[in-house]
Scaffold this active site. Sequence first.
Site, PDB file in Angstrom:
ATOM      1  N   HIS A 139      -9.780   2.008   0.578  1.00 52.71           N
ATOM      2  CA  HIS A 139      -9.482   2.734   1.815  1.00 52.71           C
ATOM      3  C   HIS A 139     -10.763   2.648   2.644  1.00 52.71           C
ATOM      4  CE1 HIS A 139      -6.014   4.101  -0.299  1.00 52.71           C
ATOM      5  NE2 HIS A 139      -5.650   4.935   0.655  1.00 52.71           N
ATOM      6  N   TRP A 191       0.481  13.701   3.711  1.00 56.00           N
ATOM      7  CA  TRP A 191      -0.011  12.899   4.834  1.00 56.00           C
ATOM      8  C   TRP A 191       1.117  12.375   5.717  1.00 56.00           C
ATOM      9  CZ3 TRP A 191      -1.880  12.525  -0.204  1.00 56.00           C
ATOM     10  CH2 TRP A 191      -3.172  13.007  -0.386  1.00 56.00           C
ATOM     11  N   GLU A 248     -10.902   4.988   7.515  1.00 57.75           N
ATOM     12  CA  GLU A 248      -9.688   5.706   7.947  1.00 57.75           C
ATOM     13  C   GLU A 248     -10.126   6.976   8.661  1.00 57.75           C
ATOM     14  OE1 GLU A 248      -6.941   6.913   4.911  1.00 57.75           O
ATOM     15  OE2 GLU A 248      -5.309   7.207   6.340  1.00 57.75           O
ATOM     16  N   GLN A 291      -9.939   9.375  -4.419  1.00 56.45           N
ATOM     17  CA  GLN A 291      -9.561  10.137  -3.218  1.00 56.45           C
ATOM     18  C   GLN A 291     -10.681  11.043  -2.706  1.00 56.45           C
ATOM     19  OE1 GLN A 291      -6.108  10.842  -1.289  1.00 56.45           O
ATOM     20  NE2 GLN A 291      -8.021  11.062  -0.176  1.00 56.45           N
ATOM     21  N   HIS A 342       0.839  -1.214   0.000  1.00 56.55           N
ATOM     22  CA  HIS A 342       0.000   0.000   0.000  1.00 56.55           C
ATOM     23  C   HIS A 342       0.870   1.258   0.000  1.00 56.55           C
ATOM     24  CE1 HIS A 342      -3.946   1.997   1.170  1.00 56.55           C
ATOM     25  NE2 HIS A 342      -3.066   2.994   1.209  1.00 56.55           N
ATOM     26  N   HIS A 390       1.095   5.374  -2.155  1.00 57.40           N
ATOM     27  CA  HIS A 390       0.505   6.316  -3.122  1.00 57.40           C
ATOM     28  C   HIS A 390       1.657   6.952  -3.888  1.00 57.40           C
ATOM     29  CE1 HIS A 390      -3.604   6.397  -1.218  1.00 57.40           C
ATOM     30  NE2 HIS A 390      -2.890   5.883  -0.230  1.00 57.40           N
ATOM     31  N   ASP A 407       2.238   3.497   2.893  1.00 59.65           N
ATOM     32  CA  ASP A 407       1.182   4.457   2.581  1.00 59.65           C
ATOM     33  C   ASP A 407       1.717   5.707   1.883  1.00 59.65           C
ATOM     34  OD1 ASP A 407      -1.461   5.281   2.409  1.00 59.65           O
ATOM     35  OD2 ASP A 407      -1.442   6.278   4.352  1.00 59.65           O
TER      36      ASP A 407
HETATM   37 FE   FE2 Z   1      -3.668   5.058   1.711  1.00 58.80          FE
END
Ligand code: FE2
Length: 436
Positions: free
Chosen positions: A212, A317, A215, A154, A59, A61, A311
């Site tokens: 996702h 993030w 979260e 997203q 996982h 991005h 991630d």
């Molecule tokens: Fe993610």
Amino acid sequence: MKLVTNARLAGRDGLHDIEIDGDRFGRVAPAAEPGGGPAADVLVDAAGGLVSPPFVEPHVHLDTTLTAGEPRWNASGSLWEGIAVWSERKATLTRDDVIARATEVLRWYAANGVLHVRSHVDVTDPGLVALDAMLEVRERVKDVIGLQLVAFPQEGVCSFDDGAELLEEAARRGVDAVGAIPHFEDTREDGVRSLEIAFDVAQRYGLLLDAHCDEIDDEQSRFVEVLATLARRGGLQGRATASHTTAMGSYNGAYSYKLQRILARSGVNLVCNPLANLCLQGRFDAHPKRRGLTQVKEMLAAGVNVAFGHDDVMDPWFPLGTASPLQVALVGIAAAQLTGAAEIDEAFAMVTDRAARVLGLGDGYGIAPGRPANLVVLPASSPYDAVRRQTRPSHVIARGRVVAETPPAVTRLTWPGRAPEDVDFVRARDRDPGRS
Ligand code: FE2
């Protein structure tokens, strides 16, 4: 035929030699006595180091990577401000920009011994700029890294204009998996509907599913039960994954118990992302602040497959990271309290074997005759040792070729009363050449 010699393999006594025939593994046999066997073409002498199938990133991005601070820093550190910052940066995306950043981080992954990567790609963009760029990257890196792409909405499926159409267009253009973000949708009903849409697209195009899911630090966010049930009823056992699942860290005991049964029956995978979510979650709590993580220990005990992911690598993030799976495993051990000896081995599996199950690699993964010749040589005596000392692989072999080599880092210490000597952080007992 080439050989990786003197390999220490988890679960096997003694040292072994591993044959490599082209881009596939041949036989694995006890190491030959020095000078006793036929002259072999030694590709790598593992010298007693741990030889493992490569690390797997379940996982990340890659379209957002290396954008931390652009156009501004995520000042609050929350997931929600991260999404807002990314939305601003997304407006300036170009194909070359995405290709350059994603490729750079994939180079870091390869150097760290990660040869299979699943990347989410934001498809809430009418131009699908990042998606087209990442499809190009997948093709360019295929001789070293097997890259899976997930169509990730997203900003929502139902709550974003044409969200469902963009998800389907991404499937048409060739992603490997379909995503969703039900906890972000405007209403509970939209969240359920978004998962139904994602499953429908996945089934019609024969794709995997990775959403996702939950979260958020909201104990009322319970979309993982919906995802699991859709997977079981739709025949997608083992092909569906719920990522993040941080609301699980706030569920009460009675509901957690019920959920363990639902997840175990469904065969869904879970991906916990400890680096990012330890930073993102609990931002709206006064003290005590919740960890906000998947119930890793409990779900493993219930028979659910759980893996650890990175991630984010230097994005809105999570501003840090070197694409290191052993760093993720170490933080995951601390975050999920996996400190038993078997649990530490399990954490290593969560960035290797268990992550491979998330990607559905099957016979395309593992050191066995006929399988793709991918492995890492770790200058370590065990998975425990590799995690503890954070050892970068001395050699990474992809499709039968050495693609990365890292000389050992040496620190020379001058200590009172002793001659200068190297410090390697290994206990004297671990240097015993007689131990298996
Ligand atoms: Fe993610």
